[in-house]
Design an enzyme around this catalytic site. Structure first.
Site, PDB file in Angstrom:
ATOM      1  N   SER A 321       0.838  -1.203   0.000  1.00 35.23           N
ATOM      2  CA  SER A 321       0.000   0.000   0.000  1.00 35.23           C
ATOM      3  C   SER A 321       0.873   1.253   0.000  1.00 35.23           C
ATOM      4  O   SER A 321       1.623   1.495   0.940  1.00 35.23           O
ATOM      5  CB  SER A 321      -0.914   0.006   1.235  1.00 35.23           C
ATOM      6  OG  SER A 321      -1.519   1.275   1.396  1.00 35.23           O
ATOM      7  N   ALA A 369       5.049  -9.995   8.333  1.00 35.93           N
ATOM      8  CA  ALA A 369       3.754  -9.619   8.911  1.00 35.93           C
ATOM      9  C   ALA A 369       2.691  -9.405   7.850  1.00 35.93           C
ATOM     10  O   ALA A 369       1.565  -9.041   8.174  1.00 35.93           O
ATOM     11  CB  ALA A 369       3.912  -8.348   9.753  1.00 35.93           C
ATOM     12  N   LYS A 373      -6.240 -11.089   6.479  1.00 34.86           N
ATOM     13  CA  LYS A 373      -6.595 -11.555   7.816  1.00 34.86           C
ATOM     14  C   LYS A 373      -8.085 -11.470   8.139  1.00 34.86           C
ATOM     15  O   LYS A 373      -8.520 -12.003   9.149  1.00 34.86           O
ATOM     16  CB  LYS A 373      -5.840 -10.737   8.856  1.00 34.86           C
ATOM     17  CG  LYS A 373      -6.171  -9.247   8.763  1.00 34.86           C
ATOM     18  CD  LYS A 373      -5.555  -8.477   9.908  1.00 34.86           C
ATOM     19  CE  LYS A 373      -6.004  -7.029   9.852  1.00 34.86           C
ATOM     20  NZ  LYS A 373      -5.668  -6.302  11.060  1.00 34.86           N
ATOM     21  N   ILE A 412       4.462 -13.916  11.484  1.00 39.83           N
ATOM     22  CA  ILE A 412       3.361 -13.609  12.395  1.00 39.83           C
ATOM     23  C   ILE A 412       2.176 -14.485  12.015  1.00 39.83           C
ATOM     24  O   ILE A 412       1.638 -14.388  10.913  1.00 39.83           O
ATOM     25  CB  ILE A 412       2.950 -12.125  12.301  1.00 39.83           C
ATOM     26  CG1 ILE A 412       4.174 -11.212  12.421  1.00 39.83           C
ATOM     27  CG2 ILE A 412       1.910 -11.804  13.366  1.00 39.83           C
ATOM     28  CD1 ILE A 412       4.958 -11.362  13.679  1.00 39.83           C
ATOM     29  N   LYS A 416      -6.218 -18.390  15.017  1.00 39.42           N
ATOM     30  CA  LYS A 416      -7.193 -19.012  14.112  1.00 39.42           C
ATOM     31  C   LYS A 416      -6.577 -20.140  13.291  1.00 39.42           C
ATOM     32  O   LYS A 416      -7.294 -20.864  12.585  1.00 39.42           O
ATOM     33  CB  LYS A 416      -7.795 -17.947  13.199  1.00 39.42           C
ATOM     34  CG  LYS A 416      -8.682 -16.973  13.970  1.00 39.42           C
ATOM     35  CD  LYS A 416      -9.131 -15.822  13.123  1.00 39.42           C
ATOM     36  CE  LYS A 416     -10.041 -14.898  13.924  1.00 39.42           C
ATOM     37  NZ  LYS A 416      -9.388 -14.335  15.123  1.00 39.42           N
ATOM     38  N   THR A 479     -21.933 -10.654  16.899  1.00 39.06           N
ATOM     39  CA  THR A 479     -22.459 -11.828  16.192  1.00 39.06           C
ATOM     40  C   THR A 479     -23.229 -12.778  17.092  1.00 39.06           C
ATOM     41  O   THR A 479     -24.242 -13.341  16.691  1.00 39.06           O
ATOM     42  CB  THR A 479     -21.313 -12.602  15.516  1.00 39.06           C
ATOM     43  OG1 THR A 479     -20.342 -12.952  16.511  1.00 39.06           O
ATOM     44  CG2 THR A 479     -20.656 -11.767  14.438  1.00 39.06           C
TER      45      THR A 479
END
Length: 645
Positions: A321, A369, A373, A412, A416, A479
């Site tokens: 970016s 990193a 995600k 990293i 999850k 949620t």
């Protein structure tokens, strides 16, 4: 407005007036001592002796008052140091008076009781006058009998609370009502004139009784659990809470009120401060070239900040970016002007650019990193991009590191990746397995993985989304009422990543101590109250579980065990070994010249990642962007691959 000359003149007049008062006090104390000694009527010889002696006692004390600097301070700010100077001057004067009286032996001699009583009276007169002057000034300056300012409670009646109470006496903004403390022995006692009203548990009742909306927490030395409990009590009592942080070298000498800050979400989560072995980290980074991929992301940018504290020779920031890179470089060059920062705009799947960058700058250690995600965004329509960026991108960066003999490679990862139920988590577990396979082939590069949960305030995470929803007046979307997540702060996570990188020998998966899981509904409720709203003003709406989401996250898979390290917040997982032929079969799949469907991606992922089990059948309409918590920390990067490496 008075001129400088006028101000100086006024100061000299006030100083002379104070000096004249003190000299008069010497004479008054001297004669009062004689009156006390002789019950009000000194005999003729002693009365005359008192008059003769005072002629040399007065100049003696006058000189000592100047020598001891009694007129440096202002009476309106008279305090213990001023009283100490008065005591030293008077004691010195009393001793010299006694010596001179004995040496000269005037007739009649000065009574010994006078030599003792006169100094005591003098200290009382001089100290009492200053205290009365200050009390009178403060009484009229800060509102007289009707105190001004917003009512406030101080929580903690220890050293911090007492110091804060003393400063609040002079504050025109605040009016201290009292203090709270759990020590029952202090209840009903007074500190600087303010009463300890009760226990901290009584906060809500006391705040309502006194119509108090503001509280200052002054228990900086208390354990983290106590801070968390008190912070939650404040939020749930509906008061605006501020906190007095612990003293640091940066705040040494600052007034207590100037250090007070607004309470924030970190205070409610109760994360203990991280302490790292700075010497070992410095040995790894100082004077070395360090590379960070995904450098513009939440974790990547904080890693850059933490790395620059250890004076590397060069920081190579690799980020796709342009805007994120611009912001990062502007900040880092301002904060660390002496360090060379190399900004490289690029994709982690671009092998040519990776080779060129590493060949040119020869990094000693690389922190990877860069990752996609966001769980629901990667679950549908974008699952293949998640795989290519998170797995193929990791593989290509790692391969380039091997080719250019980078000493350490640190990836990293995320909680999850443990028993993954979504494509994002499975892609990170597959990336871990790829590094395990590469470690078996590597002779010069050590591959390490650091696995942790959500970080507060990372891009795309739940906290910024909640803040936006609260700012709009709600509702706040969660949620499921029972969903929980692990949380830690970005600086905490980054520091532990650096610590882990200084400890690894190759092939380890480090687990960060994430503390206790936090219920997201409670987090949302506390955040609403933290911003000054009641539960009936901003509602919490439950939107339902999304594709790939599970109620709780794990840091360790069922078949994995851990072993401790010398750092209390880091453990090493003994993860399932990757198959020997993993890369031989995985690479052709990753570099195929077609885009498989999301169902095909999920089907093939189960082939590579045996523990992967999709939790919810995909349904694009059920995706509610931004209401889930974040995944692993880091920057989201990636473009379509145009060539196979």
């Amino acid at each position: 407005m008075p001129s400088i000359k006028q101000i100086c003149f006024n100061a000299r007049v006030l100083s002379f007036a104070a000096f004249a008062f003190d000299v008069a006090a010497v004479a008054s104390a001297w004669f009062a001592a004689y009156l006390i000694r002789f019950n009000g009527v000194p005999p003729e010889p002693f009365g005359k002796g008192a008059l003769e002696a005072v002629l040399w006692v007065l100049p003696l004390y006058a000189v000592l008052f100047r020598v001891f600097g009694l007129y440096r301070g202002m009476w309106v700010f008279a305090s213990l140091p001023d009283l100490m100077r008065i005591a030293k001057a008077v004691v010195s004067g009393a001793l010299l008076t006694a010596v001179i009286a004995v040496m000269l032996q005037p007739y009649p001699s000065i009574p010994r009781s006078v030599l003792l009583v006169a100094p005591i009276l003098l200290v009382m007169m001089m100290g009492g006058a200053r205290g009365l002057y200050r009390a009178t000034k403060e009484f009229y300056r800060y509102g007289g009998l009707v105190a001004q300012g917003k009512p406030v409670l101080v929580i903690g009646a220890g050293h911090d609370g007492a110091s804060l109470a003393r400063e609040l006496r002079r504050s025109s903004e605040w009016r201290l009502v009292g203090l709270l403390d759990d020590d029952k022995a202090k209840h009903g006692r007074e500190i600087h004139g303010y009463k300890v009203l009760g226990s901290i548990q009584d906060l809500k009742a006391i705040a309502e009784a006194h119509k108090i909306e503001n509280v200052i927490i002054a228990i900086s030395s208390a354990p983290v659990e106590v801070h968390t409990r008190v912070a939650k009590l404040c939020v749930r009592a509906g008061v605006r809470a501020m906190v007095l942080p612990a003293l640091t070298p940066m705040t040494q000498g600052q007034p207590f009120l100037s250090r007070v800050r607004q309470i924030d979400l970190e205070d409610l989560l109760g994360r203990e401060p991280v302490s790292i072995d700075a010497a070992h980290v410095e040995m790894l980074l100082r004077g070395r070239a360090v590379m960070v991929t995904g450098a513009g992301g939440s974790i990547g940018s904080e890693l850059c900040r933490q790395i620059l504290r250890f004076n590397p020779a060069q920081l190579i920031a690799y980020e796709i970016s342009e805007y994120a890179m611009y912001k990062l470089v502007e900040e880092l060059q301002e904060r660390y002007p002496g360090v060379a920062i190399v900004p490289v705009i690029g994709d982690v799947k671009d092998s040519l650019l990776l080779d060129q960058t590493m060949q040119r700058y020869a990094p000693h250690i690389l922190y990877h990193a860069a990752a996609y995600k966001h769980v629901p965004l990667m679950e549908e329509l974008n699952s293949w991009q998640a795989i290519r960026n998170n797995v193929l991108g990791t593989y290509r960066v790692a391969r380039a590191a091997m080719r250019h003999r980078v000493s350490r490679f640190v990836m990293i990862s995320t909680d999850k990746a443990v028993n993954p139920t979504n494509v994002m988590g499975a892609s990170k577990r597959l990336a871990e397995m790829a590094l395990q396979s590469l470690q078996q082939l590597s002779k010069h590069t050590s591959f390490e993985t650091v696995r942790f949960g959500n970080v507060l305030g990372s891009a795309g995470s739940v906290i910024p989304k909640f803040q936006q929803q609260i700012a709009r007046g709600g509702p706040v979307t969660v949620t499921h009422p029972e969903i929980t997540r692990f949380f830690m702060t970005i600086p905490e996570a980054s520091q532990l990543v650096l610590q882990a990188s200084s400890m690894g020998e190759g092939g380890e998966i480090f687990l960060l101590d994430m503390g206790d899981p936090v219920k997201i509904a409670d987090l949302a409720r506390d955040l609403i109250r933290l911003y000054g709203f009641r539960d009936d003003q901003i509602k919490i709406v439950y939107s339902g579980m999304r594709p790939g989401e599970k109620l709780y996250e794990e840091l360790l898979a069922d078949e994995e065990t851990t072993r401790p390290t010398h750092h209390a917040k880091l453990r090493i997982a003994r993860a399932r070994e990757a198959p020997e032929d993993l890369l031989d079969e995985l690479l052709p799949w990753l570099m195929q010249h077609r885009i498989p469907s999301d169902d095909e991606v999920r089907r093939d992922l189960r082939r590579w990642v045996a523990e992967y089990s999709p939790a919810v059948s995909p349904n694009l309409q059920s995706v509610v962007l931004g209401t889930a918590d974040s995944g692993a920390a880091g920057a989201g990067v990636g473009r379509d691959e145009r060539r196979a490496s």
